[in-house]
Design a protein around this motif. Structure first.
Motif, PDB file in Angstrom:
ATOM      1  N   ASP A 110       0.818  -1.211   0.000  1.00 10.29           N
ATOM      2  CA  ASP A 110       0.000   0.000   0.000  1.00 10.29           C
ATOM      3  C   ASP A 110       0.855   1.267   0.000  1.00 10.29           C
ATOM      4  OD1 ASP A 110      -2.649   1.196   0.084  1.00 10.29           O
ATOM      5  OD2 ASP A 110      -2.125   1.867   2.099  1.00 10.29           O
ATOM      6  N   ASP A 111       2.134   1.151   0.352  1.00  9.03           N
ATOM      7  CA  ASP A 111       3.030   2.312   0.366  1.00  9.03           C
ATOM      8  C   ASP A 111       3.802   2.467  -0.931  1.00  9.03           C
ATOM      9  OD1 ASP A 111       2.254   2.953   2.944  1.00  9.03           O
ATOM     10  OD2 ASP A 111       3.825   1.734   3.865  1.00  9.03           O
ATOM     11  N   VAL A 112       3.549   1.604  -1.902  1.00  4.89           N
ATOM     12  CA  VAL A 112       4.218   1.647  -3.204  1.00  4.89           C
ATOM     13  C   VAL A 112       3.319   2.358  -4.207  1.00  4.89           C
ATOM     14  CG1 VAL A 112       5.125   0.279  -5.123  1.00  4.89           C
ATOM     15  CG2 VAL A 112       5.522  -0.459  -2.753  1.00  4.89           C
ATOM     16  N   VAL A 113       3.897   3.281  -4.960  1.00  5.66           N
ATOM     17  CA  VAL A 113       3.192   3.947  -6.056  1.00  5.66           C
ATOM     18  C   VAL A 113       3.975   3.673  -7.331  1.00  5.66           C
ATOM     19  CG1 VAL A 113       2.358   6.125  -7.020  1.00  5.66           C
ATOM     20  CG2 VAL A 113       2.297   5.740  -4.535  1.00  5.66           C
ATOM     21  N   ILE A 114       3.341   3.067  -8.315  1.00  6.98           N
ATOM     22  CA  ILE A 114       4.003   2.721  -9.572  1.00  6.98           C
ATOM     23  C   ILE A 114       3.938   3.918 -10.518  1.00  6.98           C
ATOM     24  CG2 ILE A 114       3.932   1.189 -11.587  1.00  6.98           C
ATOM     25  CD1 ILE A 114       2.909  -0.996  -9.704  1.00  6.98           C
ATOM     26  N   THR A 115       5.037   4.172 -11.196  1.00 10.36           N
ATOM     27  CA  THR A 115       5.150   5.336 -12.073  1.00 10.36           C
ATOM     28  C   THR A 115       5.706   4.929 -13.430  1.00 10.36           C
ATOM     29  OG1 THR A 115       7.357   5.807 -11.180  1.00 10.36           O
ATOM     30  CG2 THR A 115       5.496   6.927 -10.149  1.00 10.36           C
ATOM     31  N   THR A 116       5.699   5.882 -14.351  1.00  8.90           N
ATOM     32  CA  THR A 116       6.206   5.619 -15.699  1.00  8.90           C
ATOM     33  C   THR A 116       7.724   5.756 -15.679  1.00  8.90           C
ATOM     34  OG1 THR A 116       4.154   6.530 -16.573  1.00  8.90           O
ATOM     35  CG2 THR A 116       5.961   6.241 -18.122  1.00  8.90           C
ATOM     36  N   GLY A 117       8.380   4.732 -15.148  1.00  9.83           N
ATOM     37  CA  GLY A 117       9.818   4.787 -14.919  1.00  9.83           C
ATOM     38  C   GLY A 117      10.105   5.552 -13.639  1.00  9.83           C
ATOM     39  N   SER A 118      11.274   5.332 -13.045  1.00 12.71           N
ATOM     40  CA  SER A 118      11.614   6.049 -11.822  1.00 12.71           C
ATOM     41  C   SER A 118      11.886   7.525 -12.092  1.00 12.71           C
ATOM     42  CB  SER A 118      12.820   5.405 -11.128  1.00 12.71           C
ATOM     43  OG  SER A 118      13.956   5.423 -11.965  1.00 12.71           O
ATOM     44  N   GLN A 119      12.179   7.869 -13.353  1.00  8.14           N
ATOM     45  CA  GLN A 119      12.349   9.276 -13.707  1.00  8.14           C
ATOM     46  C   GLN A 119      11.055  10.043 -13.427  1.00  8.14           C
ATOM     47  OE1 GLN A 119      15.151  10.687 -14.693  1.00  8.14           O
ATOM     48  NE2 GLN A 119      14.421  12.724 -15.240  1.00  8.14           N
ATOM     49  N   ALA A 120       9.914   9.456 -13.772  1.00 11.14           N
ATOM     50  CA  ALA A 120       8.635  10.101 -13.489  1.00 11.14           C
ATOM     51  C   ALA A 120       8.413  10.225 -11.989  1.00 11.14           C
ATOM     52  CB  ALA A 120       7.497   9.322 -14.133  1.00 11.14           C
ATOM     53  N   ALA A 121       8.809   9.216 -11.225  1.00  9.10           N
ATOM     54  CA  ALA A 121       8.673   9.292  -9.767  1.00  9.10           C
ATOM     55  C   ALA A 121       9.479  10.460  -9.215  1.00  9.10           C
ATOM     56  CB  ALA A 121       9.138   7.982  -9.136  1.00  9.10           C
ATOM     57  N   LEU A 122      10.691  10.637  -9.729  1.00 10.42           N
ATOM     58  CA  LEU A 122      11.524  11.750  -9.272  1.00 10.42           C
ATOM     59  C   LEU A 122      10.890  13.094  -9.623  1.00 10.42           C
ATOM     60  CD1 LEU A 122      14.163  12.674  -7.977  1.00 10.42           C
ATOM     61  CD2 LEU A 122      15.253  12.466 -10.215  1.00 10.42           C
ATOM     62  N   ASP A 123      10.325  13.184 -10.816  1.00  9.97           N
ATOM     63  CA  ASP A 123       9.642  14.411 -11.234  1.00  9.97           C
ATOM     64  C   ASP A 123       8.466  14.715 -10.311  1.00  9.97           C
ATOM     65  OD1 ASP A 123       7.327  15.717 -12.946  1.00  9.97           O
ATOM     66  OD2 ASP A 123       9.193  16.293 -13.923  1.00  9.97           O
ATOM     67  N   LEU A 124       7.677  13.703  -9.991  1.00 11.76           N
ATOM     68  CA  LEU A 124       6.503  13.909  -9.154  1.00 11.76           C
ATOM     69  C   LEU A 124       6.886  14.289  -7.727  1.00 11.76           C
ATOM     70  CD1 LEU A 124       4.347  10.882 -10.373  1.00 11.76           C
ATOM     71  CD2 LEU A 124       4.089  13.280 -11.041  1.00 11.76           C
ATOM     72  N   ILE A 125       7.900  13.637  -7.190  1.00 13.12           N
ATOM     73  CA  ILE A 125       8.359  13.971  -5.839  1.00 13.12           C
ATOM     74  C   ILE A 125       8.847  15.417  -5.799  1.00 13.12           C
ATOM     75  CG2 ILE A 125      10.188  13.521  -4.144  1.00 13.12           C
ATOM     76  CD1 ILE A 125       7.939  11.484  -4.051  1.00 13.12           C
ATOM     77  N   THR A 126       9.575  15.820  -6.817  1.00 13.86           N
ATOM     78  CA  THR A 126      10.077  17.189  -6.871  1.00 13.86           C
ATOM     79  C   THR A 126       8.919  18.173  -6.997  1.00 13.86           C
ATOM     80  OG1 THR A 126      12.060  16.342  -7.976  1.00 13.86           O
ATOM     81  CG2 THR A 126      11.736  18.719  -8.010  1.00 13.86           C
ATOM     82  N   ARG A 127       7.929  17.836  -7.793  1.00 12.85           N
ATOM     83  CA  ARG A 127       6.753  18.706  -7.947  1.00 12.85           C
ATOM     84  C   ARG A 127       6.033  18.888  -6.614  1.00 12.85           C
ATOM     85  NH1 ARG A 127       1.758  16.752 -11.531  1.00 12.85           N
ATOM     86  NH2 ARG A 127       3.449  16.263 -12.998  1.00 12.85           N
TER      87      ARG A 127
END
Length: 427
Positions: A110-127
């Protein structure tokens, strides 16, 4: 008639030279990376590319992947080709937790969020975390893709020195003190503890603990980017930083290096308080990550010997690393130094400070070899006498050929500069 309140307008498309004034301020920071700029040249077949970090898929049986996709479509095509959840498919999130357990991480799906590559995860975290002017602490050097994200969100990147054991704790403490004394607002530390891109170095367990203690006491999140963690060659890799601290570490993972990059499946393991914002950001960006890509990965993990496949990749990359290190020893000048990675994709080379690796690129291309200049991996133009060499994709024979050619180019430049210096002294 137009639908709603829209107005049909013609002949009002602005000239290209007027577009810049209409861009948002952040668009000025959207510039191509030095790696992207090299891609067209480096992809020519006669060029030995030591530049890009493309995984080598020659060890991946394509018939097996074709069977996985075929079975998925025939057995579960209705779900695979449909929209999915903004958080990602539940079964794949469970499998991701099983994979992360290999690095000491105990996590709930439940604490995992799947993204379009980890690059997208980094973008979202930064946003989610960064307002213009906020400070991000980053290793020096660091991943060029992360620097691009941070620039677009108008952050202030402060580099922290590394050595052959990764991020230096004393340098981190000094950076925090200086930034806060100047009134800066630090949001997180971004680091790659395993086989770092671009340096190839790995942070030992004791230093990870020290870094985590500093960040926890300073109330600074750690964003741990770990795409290479399972690609170790010579010895066991320390547990992930997230294994030691589940409250203050945001962990980013990816299947791009361990399975295939083309499916673009990554994930973020986040503290519970961050999850909801990350899902909302994910939905606003892509609506939902690809169900087809996720279920292809999930089917592969469920039915194929993926651990054996990762071992095959490790053996392939180790052979290429050894070829690069041996050829560096044989053909690079004595004044050059380089890292000796124990996994991952990259070797980091440091030359005499008078050598400008960016200016040397055209001569290297003429010698039919490509690399990435060191300045690509700093936010401030530092690193002009450094370079990243990638051994993941070319064959060992081509690596030897390329490194030898590059060594000759560098020796010629050192000799030329030595001649110029002697001439200047004589005059």
């Amino acid at each position: 008639m137009p639908i709603g309140r829209g107005v049909v307008m013609s002949k009002l498309v602005p000239h290209e030279e007027n577009l810049t004034a209409r861009y948002a301020e952040r668009a000025a920071r959207m510039v191509p990376s030095e790696i992207r700029s090299l891609f067209a040249v480096a992809s020519r077949p006669e060029i030995v590319s030591l530049a890009g970090g493309m995984p080598n898929l020659s060890a991946l049986p394509m018939e097996m992947m074709a069977d996985v996709v075929k079975k998925l479509i025939l057995d579960n095509g209705q779900e695979a080709l449909q929209y999915g959840s903004g958080q990602g498919h539940p079964r794949l999130r469970e499998q991701i937790c099983e994979m992360m357990a290999l690095e000491g991480i105990r996590a709930k799906s439940d604490d995992v969020v799947i993204t379009t590559g980890s690059q997208a995860a980094l973008d979202l975290i930064t946003r989610i975390f960064i307002d213009p002017g906020d400070v991000i602490l980053v290793e020096a050097p660091s991943y060029v893709g992360a620097l691009g994200v941070f620039a677009q969100y108008q952050s202030q990147v402060v580099h922290v020195a590394i050595d052959d054991k990764g991020l230096i704790p004393a340098a981190l403490t000094e950076a925090i003190t200086k930034v806060r004394a100047a009134g800066g607002k630090i949001k997180f530390l971004y680091c790659i503890p395993n086989f770092q891109n671009p340096s190839g170095v790995t942070m030992p367990a004791s230093r990870r603990t020290e870094i985590l203690d500093i960040c926890r006491e300073s109330e600074i999140f750690v964003v741990e980017d770990n795409p290479y963690g399972l690609l170790g060659f010579d010895e066991a890799v320390p547990n992930a930083m997230r294994a030691e601290d589940h409250e203050n570490v945001i962990y980013l993972g990816s299947f791009s290096k361990t399975i295939v990059p083309g499916l673009r499946v990554g994930w973020a393991l986040v503290p519970q308080g961050v999850k909801e914002k990350l899902i909302i950001a994910n939905e606003s960006s892509v609506l939902c990550p690809s169900n087809f890509a996720q279920l292809t990965i999930s089917s592969y993990l469920a039915h194929e010997p993926w651990r054996d496949q990762i071992a095959s990749f490790c053996a392939l990359y180790k052979e290429r690393r050894d070829a690069m290190l041996e050829t560096l020893d044989a053909h690079f000048p004595a004044s050059a130094t380089w890292t000796k990675p124990k996994g991952g994709f990259y070797v980091w080379v440091t030359l005499p400070p008078e050598i400008d690796t960016k200016l040397l690129v055209p001569r290297a291309i003429a010698a039919k070899v490509a690399y990435v200049p060191g300045t690509a991996f700093y936010a401030d133009g530092f690193g002009s006498w450094q370079m990243r060499l990638s051994y993941c994709h070319p064959t060992p024979e081509r690596i030897r050929k390329g490194v030898e050619a590059l060594g000759n180019v560098i020796k010629e430049e050192i000799s030329r500069r030595g001649g110029e210096s002697a001439k200047a002294l004589k005059n």
